[in-house]
Design an enzyme around this catalytic site. Structure first.
Site, mmCIF file in Angstrom:
data_model
loop_
_atom_site.group_PDB
_atom_site.id
_atom_site.type_symbol
_atom_site.label_atom_id
_atom_site.label_comp_id
_atom_site.label_asym_id
_atom_site.label_seq_id
_atom_site.Cartn_x
_atom_site.Cartn_y
_atom_site.Cartn_z
ATOM 1 N N SER A 1 -6.909 -12.490 29.000
ATOM 2 C CA SER A 1 -6.469 -12.347 30.394
ATOM 3 C C SER A 1 -6.288 -13.724 31.049
ATOM 4 C CB SER A 1 -7.422 -11.457 31.202
ATOM 5 O OG SER A 1 -8.743 -11.887 31.064
ATOM 6 N N THR A 2 -7.013 -14.725 30.554
ATOM 7 C CA THR A 2 -6.848 -16.064 31.134
ATOM 8 C C THR A 2 -5.475 -16.635 30.764
ATOM 9 O OG1 THR A 2 -9.227 -16.335 30.954
ATOM 10 C CG2 THR A 2 -7.949 -18.321 31.380
ATOM 11 N N GLY B 1 -11.998 -13.592 29.643
ATOM 12 C CA GLY B 1 -11.738 -13.769 28.214
ATOM 13 C C GLY B 1 -10.432 -14.522 28.017
ATOM 14 N N VAL B 2 -10.212 -14.996 26.786
ATOM 15 C CA VAL B 2 -9.037 -15.843 26.556
ATOM 16 C C VAL B 2 -7.730 -15.074 26.810
ATOM 17 C CG1 VAL B 2 -9.020 -15.464 24.054
ATOM 18 C CG2 VAL B 2 -7.954 -17.506 24.965
ATOM 19 N N HIS C 1 -3.241 -5.538 0.483
ATOM 20 C CA HIS C 1 -2.678 -5.923 1.786
ATOM 21 C C HIS C 1 -2.588 -7.446 1.874
ATOM 22 C CE1 HIS C 1 -2.655 -2.019 3.862
ATOM 23 N NE2 HIS C 1 -3.646 -1.729 3.046
ATOM 24 N N SER D 1 -10.858 -10.737 33.094
ATOM 25 C CA SER D 1 -12.255 -10.640 32.661
ATOM 26 C C SER D 1 -12.861 -12.021 32.434
ATOM 27 C CB SER D 1 -12.323 -9.861 31.352
ATOM 28 O OG SER D 1 -11.706 -10.615 30.319
ATOM 29 N N CYS E 1 0.842 -1.199 0.000
ATOM 30 C CA CYS E 1 0.000 0.000 0.000
ATOM 31 C C CYS E 1 0.880 1.254 0.000
ATOM 32 C CB CYS E 1 -0.962 -0.065 1.194
ATOM 33 S SG CYS E 1 -2.379 0.989 0.992
ATOM 34 N N GLU F 1 -1.174 -9.064 4.085
ATOM 35 C CA GLU F 1 -1.107 -9.475 5.486
ATOM 36 C C GLU F 1 -2.478 -9.733 6.090
ATOM 37 O OE1 GLU F 1 -0.613 -6.546 4.231
ATOM 38 O OE2 GLU F 1 -0.923 -4.891 5.617
#
Ligand code: XMP
Length: 640
Positions: free
Chosen positions: A265-266, A262-263, A206, A260, A114, A208
């Protein structure tokens, strides 16, 4: 430049490290104890995707590191190749053109995407103009299928576009390697360019992002075939690196982690536990009143099952959050207040527990940083709750530990699997820190018509081309266009059309109609004549309606076996009443994604849509139901 001249140029520089295999050094990602890795530099011009490029390279076993455009040329000597990222800057206007141009004198291959593609074209005598913009999917027609960059690929490849500027002419030694054709049949020249003499290449698209279907192969071709790198890097090696870094940063102190459930923070909790031992890790789960139905109870159960409950603390702070959000309607202001309240509650709890000297742990991942404008050049798309100013200050003081800050969700899940987390923990849908707070749109009751006049004029004709009727809605939602934040209007579409045709309509509308960044498909009946804005704030009653709507949607995904096919599915409550209906509008946004940096809407089967419509319309306070059919870009996954 000839090969001889290139070598002369390389000789002008002070002797660098041994060019073939480089001994990796701290504190970069290469700080793994034993292996020497070939490396690629990714120059971060502030596109949304610079880090994504690095990730895709690492996935192919080659160490990639982010570099800044103004780093001295010596900093680039250890690398076997350079990738130049996209940028919100305009190459046509000479923006951000004061970078270290000596990189072009180095005798290593360079590939630009780009903005990077346009800069390479310009540097070698080509022309870049403002215009020819494209968004979303396009088909790349490869002109040189034999070229190593396109080895193993088809002559026509799906690619992803997001640009305002275009290359219109090439300098000496360069040739066109491919052109694109977009949905409406328009041809765009010079989508891929290159010079094998200079070993300089550029892609307007892009590669990526996941929507360039074989983009990772294209990047791998550059890294492995053009640069000749040996693939020796791995996620296991990186896990050791993270654990070492955490130990180094934390020293003999302890960490208090916001968990929280969620994956992210776990996984962060498991890594911190491994690095520091359970005694030195405290977890705090905050019920911010913006959670899903029964969410906190399930999260606490999961932590117990994972044996992360030795120092687990829980606080119901819903009153604090509701108070902070009273009367606030602006999305960024809501995000700031939620973020600040997290910090206040956290600090209060730390004082209460007598652990205020602990470092703050967060499961921040890379998109949180980049979307907050957290690298020098990135535009703020939306402020993530773990990147508000108080936290930024604490980061500057070295008081925050974020073991996952360089990773994307897909990598966090891979780490989670390597750490032995159960499937349910790893595959939970991502849920934003500010929770339902960013899915509950608010309004003072006035129509928001900023920039709507032009849209209303252009819209009917564009929609009619696809057999659809369209109504521009007098509220706005957040989106992202060509790497910049867009706060623009959604359009409600009504009509029967095949899915691909609907996606083409969305692409045409968001590209050509000014002020529109999102489209939703009307599931609840006739095309409305008008949409009335209702005054609405963050209240317990509205949160309850949204919580119940969200539960209907999540249950349906599970019941119809779609919860894996759908990567994430926000349910949004929008304070709009269609025609004479009383209730608000619920928008369901199922998306497919891998890293959240891009996303595509999911085509739910008709029986699921019927079920959702009937169940949602039966809820008190709901008057209409719509399905979000926008990709990211131009719409973000969340509405705020
Ligand atoms: P957007 O809406 O920017 O979201 O396309 C990308 C991903 O990030 C999640 N998200 C957040 N997660 N704190 C978080 O922890 C936040 O403030 C936040 N905002 C968005 C979003 O749910 C999606 O998965």
């Amino acid at each position: 430049m000839s090969a001889g001249a290139r070598q002369d140029a390389a000789r002008d520089f002070p002797p660098g490290p041994e060019p073939d295999i480089i001994r990796a050094s701290a504190p970069s990602l290469s700080n793994h104890r034993t292996v020497n890795h070939h490396r690629i530099a990714v120059i971060d011009f502030g596109g949304q995707y610079a880090h994504l490029i690095a990730t895709k390279i690492r996935r192919r076993g080659v160490l990639a590191e982010i570099r800044q455009p103004e780093d001295p040329v010596e900093a680039f000597l250890p690398y076997r190749g350079i990738v130049i990222s996209g940028s919100p800057s305009l190459a046509s206007h000479g923006e951000d053109s004061a970078y270290t141009k000596e990189i072009y004198d180095l005798d290593v291959p360079i590939l630009g995407f780009c903005f990077g593609h346009q800069e390479i074209a310009k540097h070698y005598g080509g022309t870049v103009v403002h215009g020819g913009r494209e968004w979303g999917r396009a088909l790349l027609h490869v002109l040189e299928t034999e070229h190593p960059l396109f080895a193993g690929l088809d002559p026509v490849e799906q690619v992803w576009m997001s640009h305002y500027d275009s290359v219109t002419a090439l300098g000496p030694g360069f040739r066109e390697l491919g052109y694109t054709v977009t949905g409406g049949g328009d041809e765009h020249r010079f989508a891929a360019i290159g010079s094998d003499v200079h070993r300089r290449y550029g892609f307007q698209f892009h590669p990526e992002v996941d929507d360039t279907l074989h983009g990772e192969e294209m990047i791998a071709n550059f890294v492995l075939r053009v640069c000749g790198c040996r693939p020796t890097w791995s996620m296991e090696a990186y896990l050791d690196t993270i654990v070492d870094r955490v130990r180094e940063q934390v020293g003999d102190r302890s960490v208090f982690l916001l968990a929280s459930g969620g994956v992210d923070s776990t996984v962060a909790a498991v890594i911190l536990g491994r690095a520091l031992g359970p005694e030195r890790l405290h977890l705090l789960h905050i019920d911010n009143g913006l959670m899903r139905l029964d969410e906190s109870a399930q999260v606490l159960k999961m932590f117990a099952e994972l044996r992360l409950d030795r120092n687990l603390h829980f606080v119901d702070a819903s009153e604090d959050f509701l108070r902070a959000l009273e009367g606030v309607t602006d999305p960024e202001e809501k995000r700031r207040r939620i973020g600040n309240t997290f910090v206040e509650v956290f600090q209060r709890e730390a004082r209460r527990l007598g652990i205020e000297r602990h470092l703050l742990g967060q499961g921040t991942i890379y998109p949180d940083t980049i979307e907050t404008g957290g690298t020098r050049r990135a535009d703020t798309i939306k402020t993530h709750h773990n990147r508000v100013p108080v936290i930024e200050r604490m980061i500057a003081e070295g008081r925050v530990v974020e073991p996952l800050a360089e990773l994307y969700k897909v990598e966090v899940r891979e780490l989670g699997r390597k750490l032995g987390l159960p499937d349910e923990a790893i595959h939970r849908h991502p849920f934003p820190g500010p929770g339902l707070g960013v899915r509950l749109l608010c309004s003072d009751g006035r129509e928001d018509r900023a920039g709507l006049a032009g849209a209303e004029e252009a819209l009917p004709a564009v929609a009619a081309r696809f057999g659809l009727r369209a109504l521009a809605l007098p509220i706005r939602s957040v989106g992202v266009k060509a790497d910049l934040r867009a706060y623009e209007h959604p359009v409600l579409l009504t009509g029967e059309a095949p899915w691909e045709r609907i996606l083409e309509a969305v692409s045409a509308i968001t590209k050509t109609v000014p002020g529109i960044n999102r489209c939703v498909l009307n599931l609840s009946g006739e095309h409305p004549r008008r949409a009335r804005v209702l005054p609405a704030g963050v209240t317990r009653a509205r949160l309850e309606t949204l919580r119940r709507a969200d539960a209907v949607v999540m249950d349906a995904l599970r019941r119809f076996g779609l919860d894996r096919r759908v990567w994430q599915c926000p349910t949004v409550l929008v304070p709009l009443a269609l025609d004479d209906a009383d209730g608000e509008t619920v928008v369901v946004r199922p998306v497919r994604s891998e890293r959240a940096m891009t996303a595509t809407p999911v085509d739910l089967p008709p029986e699921v849509l019927r079920h959702l419509r009937d169940e949602l319309l039966a809820l008190e306070g709901v008057g209409a139901v719509a399905l979000d059919v926008t990709s990211k870009p131009p719409g973000t996954i969340e509405w705020e």
